[in-house]
Write an enzyme that holds these catalytic residues in place. Structure first.
Site, PDB file in Angstrom:
ATOM      1  N   HIS A  69       0.883  -1.083   0.047  1.00  0.00           N
ATOM      2  CA  HIS A  69       0.047   0.077  -0.098  1.00  0.00           C
ATOM      3  C   HIS A  69       0.924   1.195  -0.095  1.00  0.00           C
ATOM      4  O   HIS A  69       2.024   1.151   0.364  1.00  0.00           O
ATOM      5  CB  HIS A  69      -0.893   0.006   1.243  1.00  0.00           C
ATOM      6  N   GLU A  90      -1.951  -6.676   7.787  1.00  0.00           N
ATOM      7  CA  GLU A  90      -0.467  -6.351   8.242  1.00  0.00           C
ATOM      8  C   GLU A  90      -0.059  -7.160   9.404  1.00  0.00           C
ATOM      9  O   GLU A  90      -1.087  -7.678  10.039  1.00  0.00           O
ATOM     10  CB  GLU A  90      -0.165  -4.849   8.456  1.00  0.00           C
TER      11      GLU A  90
END
EC number: 5.4.2.11
Length: 207
Positions: free
Chosen positions: A11, A89
Site C-alpha cells: 500500500h 499487516e
C-alpha cells in the site's frame, strides 16, 4: 500457454507511516503522498500493458484504497476483488499506535529492535513475522495461487509484512534473508510462475 501472472503491491504511505507509528491492524488511510504512490503504481502497470482478471486485498483501508486507486488508473474498476484479513499487516499488539521512539523509551531500543527484526519473537499481544506467515501462506495456497495457476492474471495489494511472508515462500528465502528485504510503498513486484507454482521470473518495478 497461460500467463500465470502475480503482481504484489505494498500500500501507499499511510498517515501513521508518516507519523512514525506502529500500525499493524489499526486502520489509518493513505496520505496525499500515499494516494500519489498508488496512482503511480496503477499508471506504471497500465503503461507496461498489464491487464488483470482478479484482485485480492486485506481488510484494512490503506490497502483497499491503494487497490481502488490502481484499478481506476488501469481502467478496471469493476475487477472481481476479494478482501480478507489473512492479508492484513502483522499485528504489533501493544506497540500498535505507539510512536516508535516512545516504544524505544518504554521497552529499550534493543528489545524493540528484536521485536521488529526477529523472525519468531512477537511483541506483547502481537505477531511475529513467523505468525504472520502462518496465516498468510494458507490463504495464498488455497485462494490466490489457484487463480494464478488457472491463468487468471492476479493483483494483490497488501502490507509490508504480509507480502514479505508471500515473497519468502515464492523466492524460497531464509528468515534472515526475508528480514532484510525492503518493500517500497506503492512499488509493484511482478512474478510469472511455472505450472508447478515455482517462480519463472520476478521483476521489481520500484523507481
Amino acid at each position: 500457454m497461460s500467463d500465470r501472472l502475480l503482481v504484489l503491491v505494498r500500500h501507499g504511505q499511510s498517515d501513521w507511516n508518516l507519523k512514525n507509528l506502529f500500525t499493524g491492524w489499526k486502520d489509518p488511510d493513505l496520505t496525499e503522498q500515499g494516494v500519489a504512490e498508488a496512482k503511480a503504481a496503477g499508471q506504471k502497470l497500465k503503461t507496461q500493458g498489464f491487464v488483470f482478471d482478479v484482485a485480492f486485498t486485506s481488510a484494512l483501508t490503506r490497502a483497499q484504497h491503494t487497490l481502488d486507486l490502481m484499478l481506476t488508473e488501469l481502467g478496471q474498476t469493476g475487477l472481481p476483488t476479494t478482501r480478507n484479513l489473512a492479508l492484513n499487516e502483522r499485528d504489533y499488539g501493544e506497540l500498535s499506535g505507539l510512536n516508535k521512539d516512545d516504544a524505544r523509551k518504554k521497552w529499550g531500543e534493543e528489545q524493540v529492535l528484536i521485536w521488529r527484526r526477529s523472525y519468531d519473537v512477537p511483541p506483547p499481544g502481537g505477531e511475529s513475522l513467523k505468525d504472520t506467515l502462518a496465516r498468510t501462506l494458507p490463504y495464498y495456497v488455497q485462494e490466490i495461487l489457484p487463480c494464478v495457476l488457472r491463468g487468471e492474471r492476479t493483483l494483490v495489494a497488501a502490507h509490508g509484512n504480509s507480502l514479505r511472508a508471500l515473497i519468502m515462500v515464492l523466492e524460497k528465502l531464509t528468515p534472515e534473508q526475508i528480514l532484510k528485504r525492503e518493500l517500497g510503498t506503492g512499488a509493484p513486484v511482478v512474478y510469472r510462475l511455472n505450472a508447478d507454482a515455482t517462480v519463472a521470473s520476478v521483476v521489481d518495478l520500484a523507481g
